[in-house]
Write a protein that holds these residues in place. Structure first.
Motif, mmCIF file in Angstrom:
data_model
loop_
_atom_site.group_PDB
_atom_site.id
_atom_site.type_symbol
_atom_site.label_atom_id
_atom_site.label_comp_id
_atom_site.label_asym_id
_atom_site.label_seq_id
_atom_site.Cartn_x
_atom_site.Cartn_y
_atom_site.Cartn_z
ATOM 1 N N ASP B 64 0.829 -1.196 0.000
ATOM 2 C CA ASP B 64 0.000 0.000 0.000
ATOM 3 C C ASP B 64 0.873 1.260 0.000
ATOM 4 O O ASP B 64 0.663 2.190 -0.786
ATOM 5 C CB ASP B 64 -0.891 -0.024 1.245
ATOM 6 C CG ASP B 64 -1.940 1.072 1.230
ATOM 7 O OD1 ASP B 64 -2.462 1.371 0.134
ATOM 8 O OD2 ASP B 64 -2.234 1.626 2.294
ATOM 9 N N MET B 67 2.868 1.582 -3.388
ATOM 10 C CA MET B 67 1.985 1.964 -4.493
ATOM 11 C C MET B 67 1.554 3.416 -4.348
ATOM 12 O O MET B 67 1.522 4.165 -5.320
ATOM 13 C CB MET B 67 0.743 1.061 -4.526
ATOM 14 C CG MET B 67 1.008 -0.351 -4.973
ATOM 15 S SD MET B 67 1.753 -0.443 -6.627
ATOM 16 C CE MET B 67 3.401 -0.932 -6.195
ATOM 17 N N GLU B 68 1.227 3.787 -3.119
ATOM 18 C CA GLU B 68 0.783 5.160 -2.895
ATOM 19 C C GLU B 68 1.890 6.147 -3.271
ATOM 20 O O GLU B 68 1.634 7.162 -3.919
ATOM 21 C CB GLU B 68 0.404 5.324 -1.422
ATOM 22 C CG GLU B 68 -0.363 6.600 -1.173
ATOM 23 C CD GLU B 68 -0.259 7.030 0.269
ATOM 24 O OE1 GLU B 68 -0.307 6.157 1.161
ATOM 25 O OE2 GLU B 68 -0.093 8.237 0.503
ATOM 26 N N VAL B 71 2.334 6.046 -7.229
ATOM 27 C CA VAL B 71 1.190 6.550 -7.990
ATOM 28 C C VAL B 71 0.826 7.981 -7.597
ATOM 29 O O VAL B 71 0.647 8.841 -8.457
ATOM 30 C CB VAL B 71 -0.029 5.611 -7.816
ATOM 31 C CG1 VAL B 71 -1.277 6.214 -8.451
ATOM 32 C CG2 VAL B 71 0.275 4.242 -8.416
ATOM 33 N N MET B 72 0.736 8.232 -6.289
ATOM 34 C CA MET B 72 0.224 9.526 -5.850
ATOM 35 C C MET B 72 1.331 10.574 -5.728
ATOM 36 O O MET B 72 1.174 11.702 -6.158
ATOM 37 C CB MET B 72 -0.493 9.391 -4.499
ATOM 38 C CG MET B 72 -1.668 8.410 -4.493
ATOM 39 S SD MET B 72 -2.929 8.761 -5.747
ATOM 40 C CE MET B 72 -3.670 10.223 -5.028
ATOM 41 N N ASN B 92 -7.723 -7.583 -7.102
ATOM 42 C CA ASN B 92 -8.598 -6.821 -7.990
ATOM 43 C C ASN B 92 -9.385 -5.728 -7.270
ATOM 44 O O ASN B 92 -9.880 -4.800 -7.897
ATOM 45 C CB ASN B 92 -9.597 -7.789 -8.642
ATOM 46 C CG ASN B 92 -9.799 -7.509 -10.102
ATOM 47 O OD1 ASN B 92 -8.861 -7.623 -10.892
ATOM 48 N ND2 ASN B 92 -11.001 -7.118 -10.468
ATOM 49 N N PHE B 93 -9.489 -5.843 -5.922
ATOM 50 C CA PHE B 93 -10.353 -4.927 -5.186
ATOM 51 C C PHE B 93 -9.984 -3.462 -5.434
ATOM 52 O O PHE B 93 -8.840 -3.066 -5.280
ATOM 53 C CB PHE B 93 -10.315 -5.206 -3.677
ATOM 54 C CG PHE B 93 -11.269 -4.341 -2.914
ATOM 55 C CD1 PHE B 93 -12.613 -4.659 -2.852
ATOM 56 C CD2 PHE B 93 -10.850 -3.162 -2.315
ATOM 57 C CE1 PHE B 93 -13.517 -3.854 -2.180
ATOM 58 C CE2 PHE B 93 -11.745 -2.339 -1.648
ATOM 59 C CZ PHE B 93 -13.079 -2.691 -1.578
ATOM 60 N N GLY B 94 -10.987 -2.703 -5.811
ATOM 61 C CA GLY B 94 -10.785 -1.263 -6.008
ATOM 62 C C GLY B 94 -10.080 -0.912 -7.303
ATOM 63 O O GLY B 94 -9.790 0.251 -7.564
ATOM 64 N N SER B 95 -9.813 -1.947 -8.143
ATOM 65 C CA SER B 95 -8.955 -1.704 -9.306
ATOM 66 C C SER B 95 -9.541 -0.674 -10.264
ATOM 67 O O SER B 95 -8.819 0.162 -10.799
ATOM 68 C CB SER B 95 -8.649 -3.006 -10.034
ATOM 69 O OG SER B 95 -9.828 -3.644 -10.439
ATOM 70 N N ARG B 96 -10.868 -0.714 -10.449
ATOM 71 C CA ARG B 96 -11.430 0.254 -11.394
ATOM 72 C C ARG B 96 -11.483 1.652 -10.820
ATOM 73 O O ARG B 96 -11.530 2.634 -11.542
ATOM 74 C CB ARG B 96 -12.828 -0.197 -11.837
ATOM 75 C CG ARG B 96 -12.680 -1.430 -12.721
ATOM 76 C CD ARG B 96 -13.868 -1.658 -13.592
ATOM 77 N NE ARG B 96 -14.257 -3.051 -13.484
ATOM 78 C CZ ARG B 96 -15.275 -3.595 -14.105
ATOM 79 N NH1 ARG B 96 -16.056 -2.874 -14.881
ATOM 80 N NH2 ARG B 96 -15.549 -4.866 -13.957
ATOM 81 N N ILE B 97 -11.508 1.727 -9.497
ATOM 82 C CA ILE B 97 -11.469 3.053 -8.873
ATOM 83 C C ILE B 97 -10.043 3.603 -8.958
ATOM 84 O O ILE B 97 -9.820 4.763 -9.304
ATOM 85 C CB ILE B 97 -11.938 2.982 -7.388
ATOM 86 C CG1 ILE B 97 -13.376 2.441 -7.327
ATOM 87 C CG2 ILE B 97 -11.856 4.352 -6.726
ATOM 88 C CD1 ILE B 97 -13.914 2.220 -5.923
ATOM 89 N N MET B 98 -9.058 2.722 -8.697
ATOM 90 C CA MET B 98 -7.665 3.170 -8.654
ATOM 91 C C MET B 98 -7.088 3.447 -10.044
ATOM 92 O O MET B 98 -6.154 4.232 -10.197
ATOM 93 C CB MET B 98 -6.830 2.144 -7.900
ATOM 94 C CG MET B 98 -7.252 2.042 -6.432
ATOM 95 S SD MET B 98 -6.150 1.046 -5.401
ATOM 96 C CE MET B 98 -6.575 -0.608 -5.918
ATOM 97 N N LYS B 100 -8.263 5.170 -12.321
ATOM 98 C CA LYS B 100 -8.394 6.590 -12.640
ATOM 99 C C LYS B 100 -7.192 7.387 -12.183
ATOM 100 O O LYS B 100 -6.926 8.472 -12.686
ATOM 101 C CB LYS B 100 -9.650 7.174 -11.945
ATOM 102 C CG LYS B 100 -10.946 6.657 -12.495
ATOM 103 C CD LYS B 100 -11.403 7.494 -13.673
ATOM 104 C CE LYS B 100 -12.441 6.720 -14.478
ATOM 105 N NZ LYS B 100 -12.833 7.428 -15.688
ATOM 106 N N ASN B 101 -6.514 6.860 -11.169
ATOM 107 C CA ASN B 101 -5.347 7.577 -10.667
ATOM 108 C C ASN B 101 -4.042 6.978 -11.153
ATOM 109 O O ASN B 101 -2.978 7.290 -10.646
ATOM 110 C CB ASN B 101 -5.377 7.602 -9.142
ATOM 111 C CG ASN B 101 -6.515 8.454 -8.649
ATOM 112 O OD1 ASN B 101 -7.573 7.938 -8.312
ATOM 113 N ND2 ASN B 101 -6.330 9.758 -8.695
ATOM 114 N N PHE B 103 -3.230 3.662 -11.198
ATOM 115 C CA PHE B 103 -2.846 2.353 -10.658
ATOM 116 C C PHE B 103 -3.690 1.306 -11.379
ATOM 117 O O PHE B 103 -4.856 1.101 -11.073
ATOM 118 C CB PHE B 103 -3.088 2.312 -9.145
ATOM 119 C CG PHE B 103 -2.599 1.047 -8.480
ATOM 120 C CD1 PHE B 103 -1.537 0.311 -8.994
ATOM 121 C CD2 PHE B 103 -3.197 0.594 -7.308
ATOM 122 C CE1 PHE B 103 -1.086 -0.851 -8.373
ATOM 123 C CE2 PHE B 103 -2.751 -0.574 -6.673
ATOM 124 C CZ PHE B 103 -1.696 -1.288 -7.213
#
Lengths: 397, 397
Positions: B64, B67-68, B71-72, B92-98, B100-101, B103
């Protein structure tokens, strides 16, 4: 500002060995639909998103799907905290990346206590997302040795929040704890709420939350308010135990005005299958229409029923439990029709009662004779050798 | 376009019972620093981010954090796929949300095979992120009954990608599989690579990847190319087994020009503690300077060593394993100095050899006498009752 307040999803939960995932999907679809229609400014999930630290992958998948729909498709921010059933670190993964897209989830308590700020036409609303955490964590994070109980922890956290709270904004607290009007009372505990800790140090005094315009709580599965209309549990989205049989499950729609005054509407979610008690005789039950609910059946029959679950499931295919009324204490009829406690019946009386239960008729004299013969033989052997006490025990019990 | 290619992080890995998390953090800090300096356009992680489906929370926290930062903070897109050690759904959890940023992580294979598209001054580069998956999943997703092996699966996936591939763009394949020049050869397997499946159906022919300008692979822990310079394993970030002792661990910097031609540079990561073999006598070892590496010690001493690990750890506090050279086959000296296989020695000879090993001196006549007496007694008892065969066995072995 319009908020949806929900909590205690417990994705991945097993009730009596049955995975609730499809039932959870069923009500969450209604929830998502309501978001689409009502267009709230945010959705609050006050902890226990999962039922355990390492949920089954189906549950992970379901949460992923629901969150993606709410956040990405419906563009609605989600404000969530970890409950005592969630793994703080696992829930925290990717949180700072997802925050950018409106998915605000706090697994681990951190010292900064930075609120999530949303806006409406009246200005800012500050959301204080406080995950469930053991008092020892609060003690460590804030280096405050005085914190021993959950109540101490809540007091400390609220003090910290207040110290940097913008007095011109509206404030919502999102938390997961056992909040009571006095902080020491035990109430509203249902079977599916795992106790927060052992020893009665788990209660949090609702008075701590007076600085907030609304306090959105999770942990107790029954929707209710504590002390004040603005300090509320939304309850779980489903009944997760027969002890929750009479709960009405759903979520709250909270409307907050310019002054931070809230008005509240409770919305119900229709379960795919209800969890409820059925109390009837087997005969009456077998005449009922087929029903898919998760029923807990209490048979009123005096006579014993062979293979009761099999029979019950011909009408209630998803029956979870069958018991006879007061079965564990059930008296049996002796010859004279009087009810007698089993342990006080003689061996012969016990045999005759058992025979009648199984065969549905009285023992014939011939059978009674055979039984007595066998019994005498066994008792004689026992007296001679002392070796068959186990068999004797078996007969008595 | 400049890419970093890494794989096989195996966060949460235990080597000989020791968690590698701190060692992983140590090299990942170098990796993150290199991203800060080199400013690549993207970072590729070709699978096995975690060592197991349910990694320890420390490992989740480390990923975490890394990656943060990438990416951020460093605004560098990450392109990652699940390996055979990862849980597809959990990753896969949150993959479509992440996404956008920036990841981009693919846990589960889906039918659409939508590439991630990044841009440089020459145009688009399409990244095809294909997680590790069992052939049965490829069979199901694409409804193609012909797919039986990993090789079939790779052929099918590449066919699908090719059918909608933009011929004017450059293409990078990111995958996790056992790729060989011919598709059936066994090579480069080290102990810490769990076999993909049983029965030799795990190999993928490198020829499938000819449509791609670069193929970034994970799974084999040694950095190497297969068939062509553009089909590559980056190798793992650390040695995860003594069988990887001679690997040079690191990552690749891949530069792709306007035509999709790649040039490549291998960068090394310096481990906090090396994993290596030390072969020496105990005496020599005890004269060496103290060293924190994870050593596997092979003692060359002919004589046995009591509490060898304790002694070894006085110099190598993190020693993982100690063995004597050829210990299992080690011959012992008998009275005459000739080496004899133990099982052929008499009871008395065995005792005398054992005594000498432990005491460092020859048996006195008196001791020999006592031993013979005890042995005779035992053998007599054995002949009489046949009951002490276990004791006898114990003496012999």
């Amino acid at each position: 500002m319009k908020l949806f307040h929900t909590a205690d999803w417990h994705l991945g939960k097993l009730v009596q060995g049955v995975y609730m995932t499809e039932d959870q999907r069923y009500v969450l679809e209604q929830f998502v639909q309501a978001i689409e229609q009502e267009k709230p400014d945010a959705v609050i999930i006050a902890g226990d998103l999962y039922d355990r630290a390492v949920p089954p992958t189906d549950a992970v998948h379901l949460l992923d799907e629901v969150m993606e729909t709410i956040v990405m498709k419906l563009k609605t921010p989600v404000l969530a905290v970890a409950g005592n059933h969630d793994s703080p670190s696992r829930l925290n993964f990717g949180s700072r990346i997802m925050k950018k897209n409106g998915f605000h989830i706090v697994g681990n308590l951190t010292k900064d206590l930075e609120p999530v700020v949303l806006h409406d036409e009246h200005g800012e609303v500050h959301f204080h997302l406080i995950p469930y955490c053991d008092p020892s964590i609060v003690r460590t994070v804030f280096e405050d040795d005085v914190v021993r109980t959950h109540n101490d922890a809540a007091r400390k956290i609220v003090e910290e929040i207040r110290s940097k709270m913008d007095p011109n904004s509206r404030h919502v607290f999102v938390g997961h704890a056992f909040v009571t009007p006095f902080g020491e009372e035990e109430e509203n505990t249902s079977d599916s709420e795992r106790p927060l800790s052992i020893g009665g140090a788990e209660y949090v005094d609702a008075h701590h939350f007076s600085p907030f315009h609304y306090t959105a709580l999770g942990h107790l599965h029954q929707a209710h308010h504590v002390l004040d209309e603005t300090i509320r549990y939304s309850g779980s989205i489903l009944k997760y135990s027969i002890s929750e049989e009479n709960h009405k499950k759903g979520y709250h729609i909270v409307e907050m005005d310019a002054a931070g005054e809230v008005s509240l509407e409770k919305k119900l979610l229709a379960p795919r299958r209800d969890i409820r008690t059925v109390e009837t005789t087997l005969e009456d039950l077998l005449n009922q229409p087929i029903n898919e609910d998760y029923v807990f059946v209490r048979l009123l029959d005096e006579a014993p029923v062979l293979s009761p679950m099999e029979k019950v499931r011909s009408v209630y295919p998803n029956a979870m439990h069958v018991e006879r009324k007061n079965h564990s204490l059930s008296p049996m009829s002796n010859e004279s029709g009087k009810t007698v406690n089993r342990s006080k019946m003689s061996d012969l009386e016990l045999f005759k009662a058992f025979y009648k239960e199984v065969k549905g008729e009285e023992v014939t004299e011939e059978t009674e004779g055979i039984f007595k013969e066998v019994l005498d033989e066994l008792l004689k052997e026992e007296n001679e050798t002392g070796k068959i006490s186990r068999k004797r025990e078996y007969i008595r019990n």
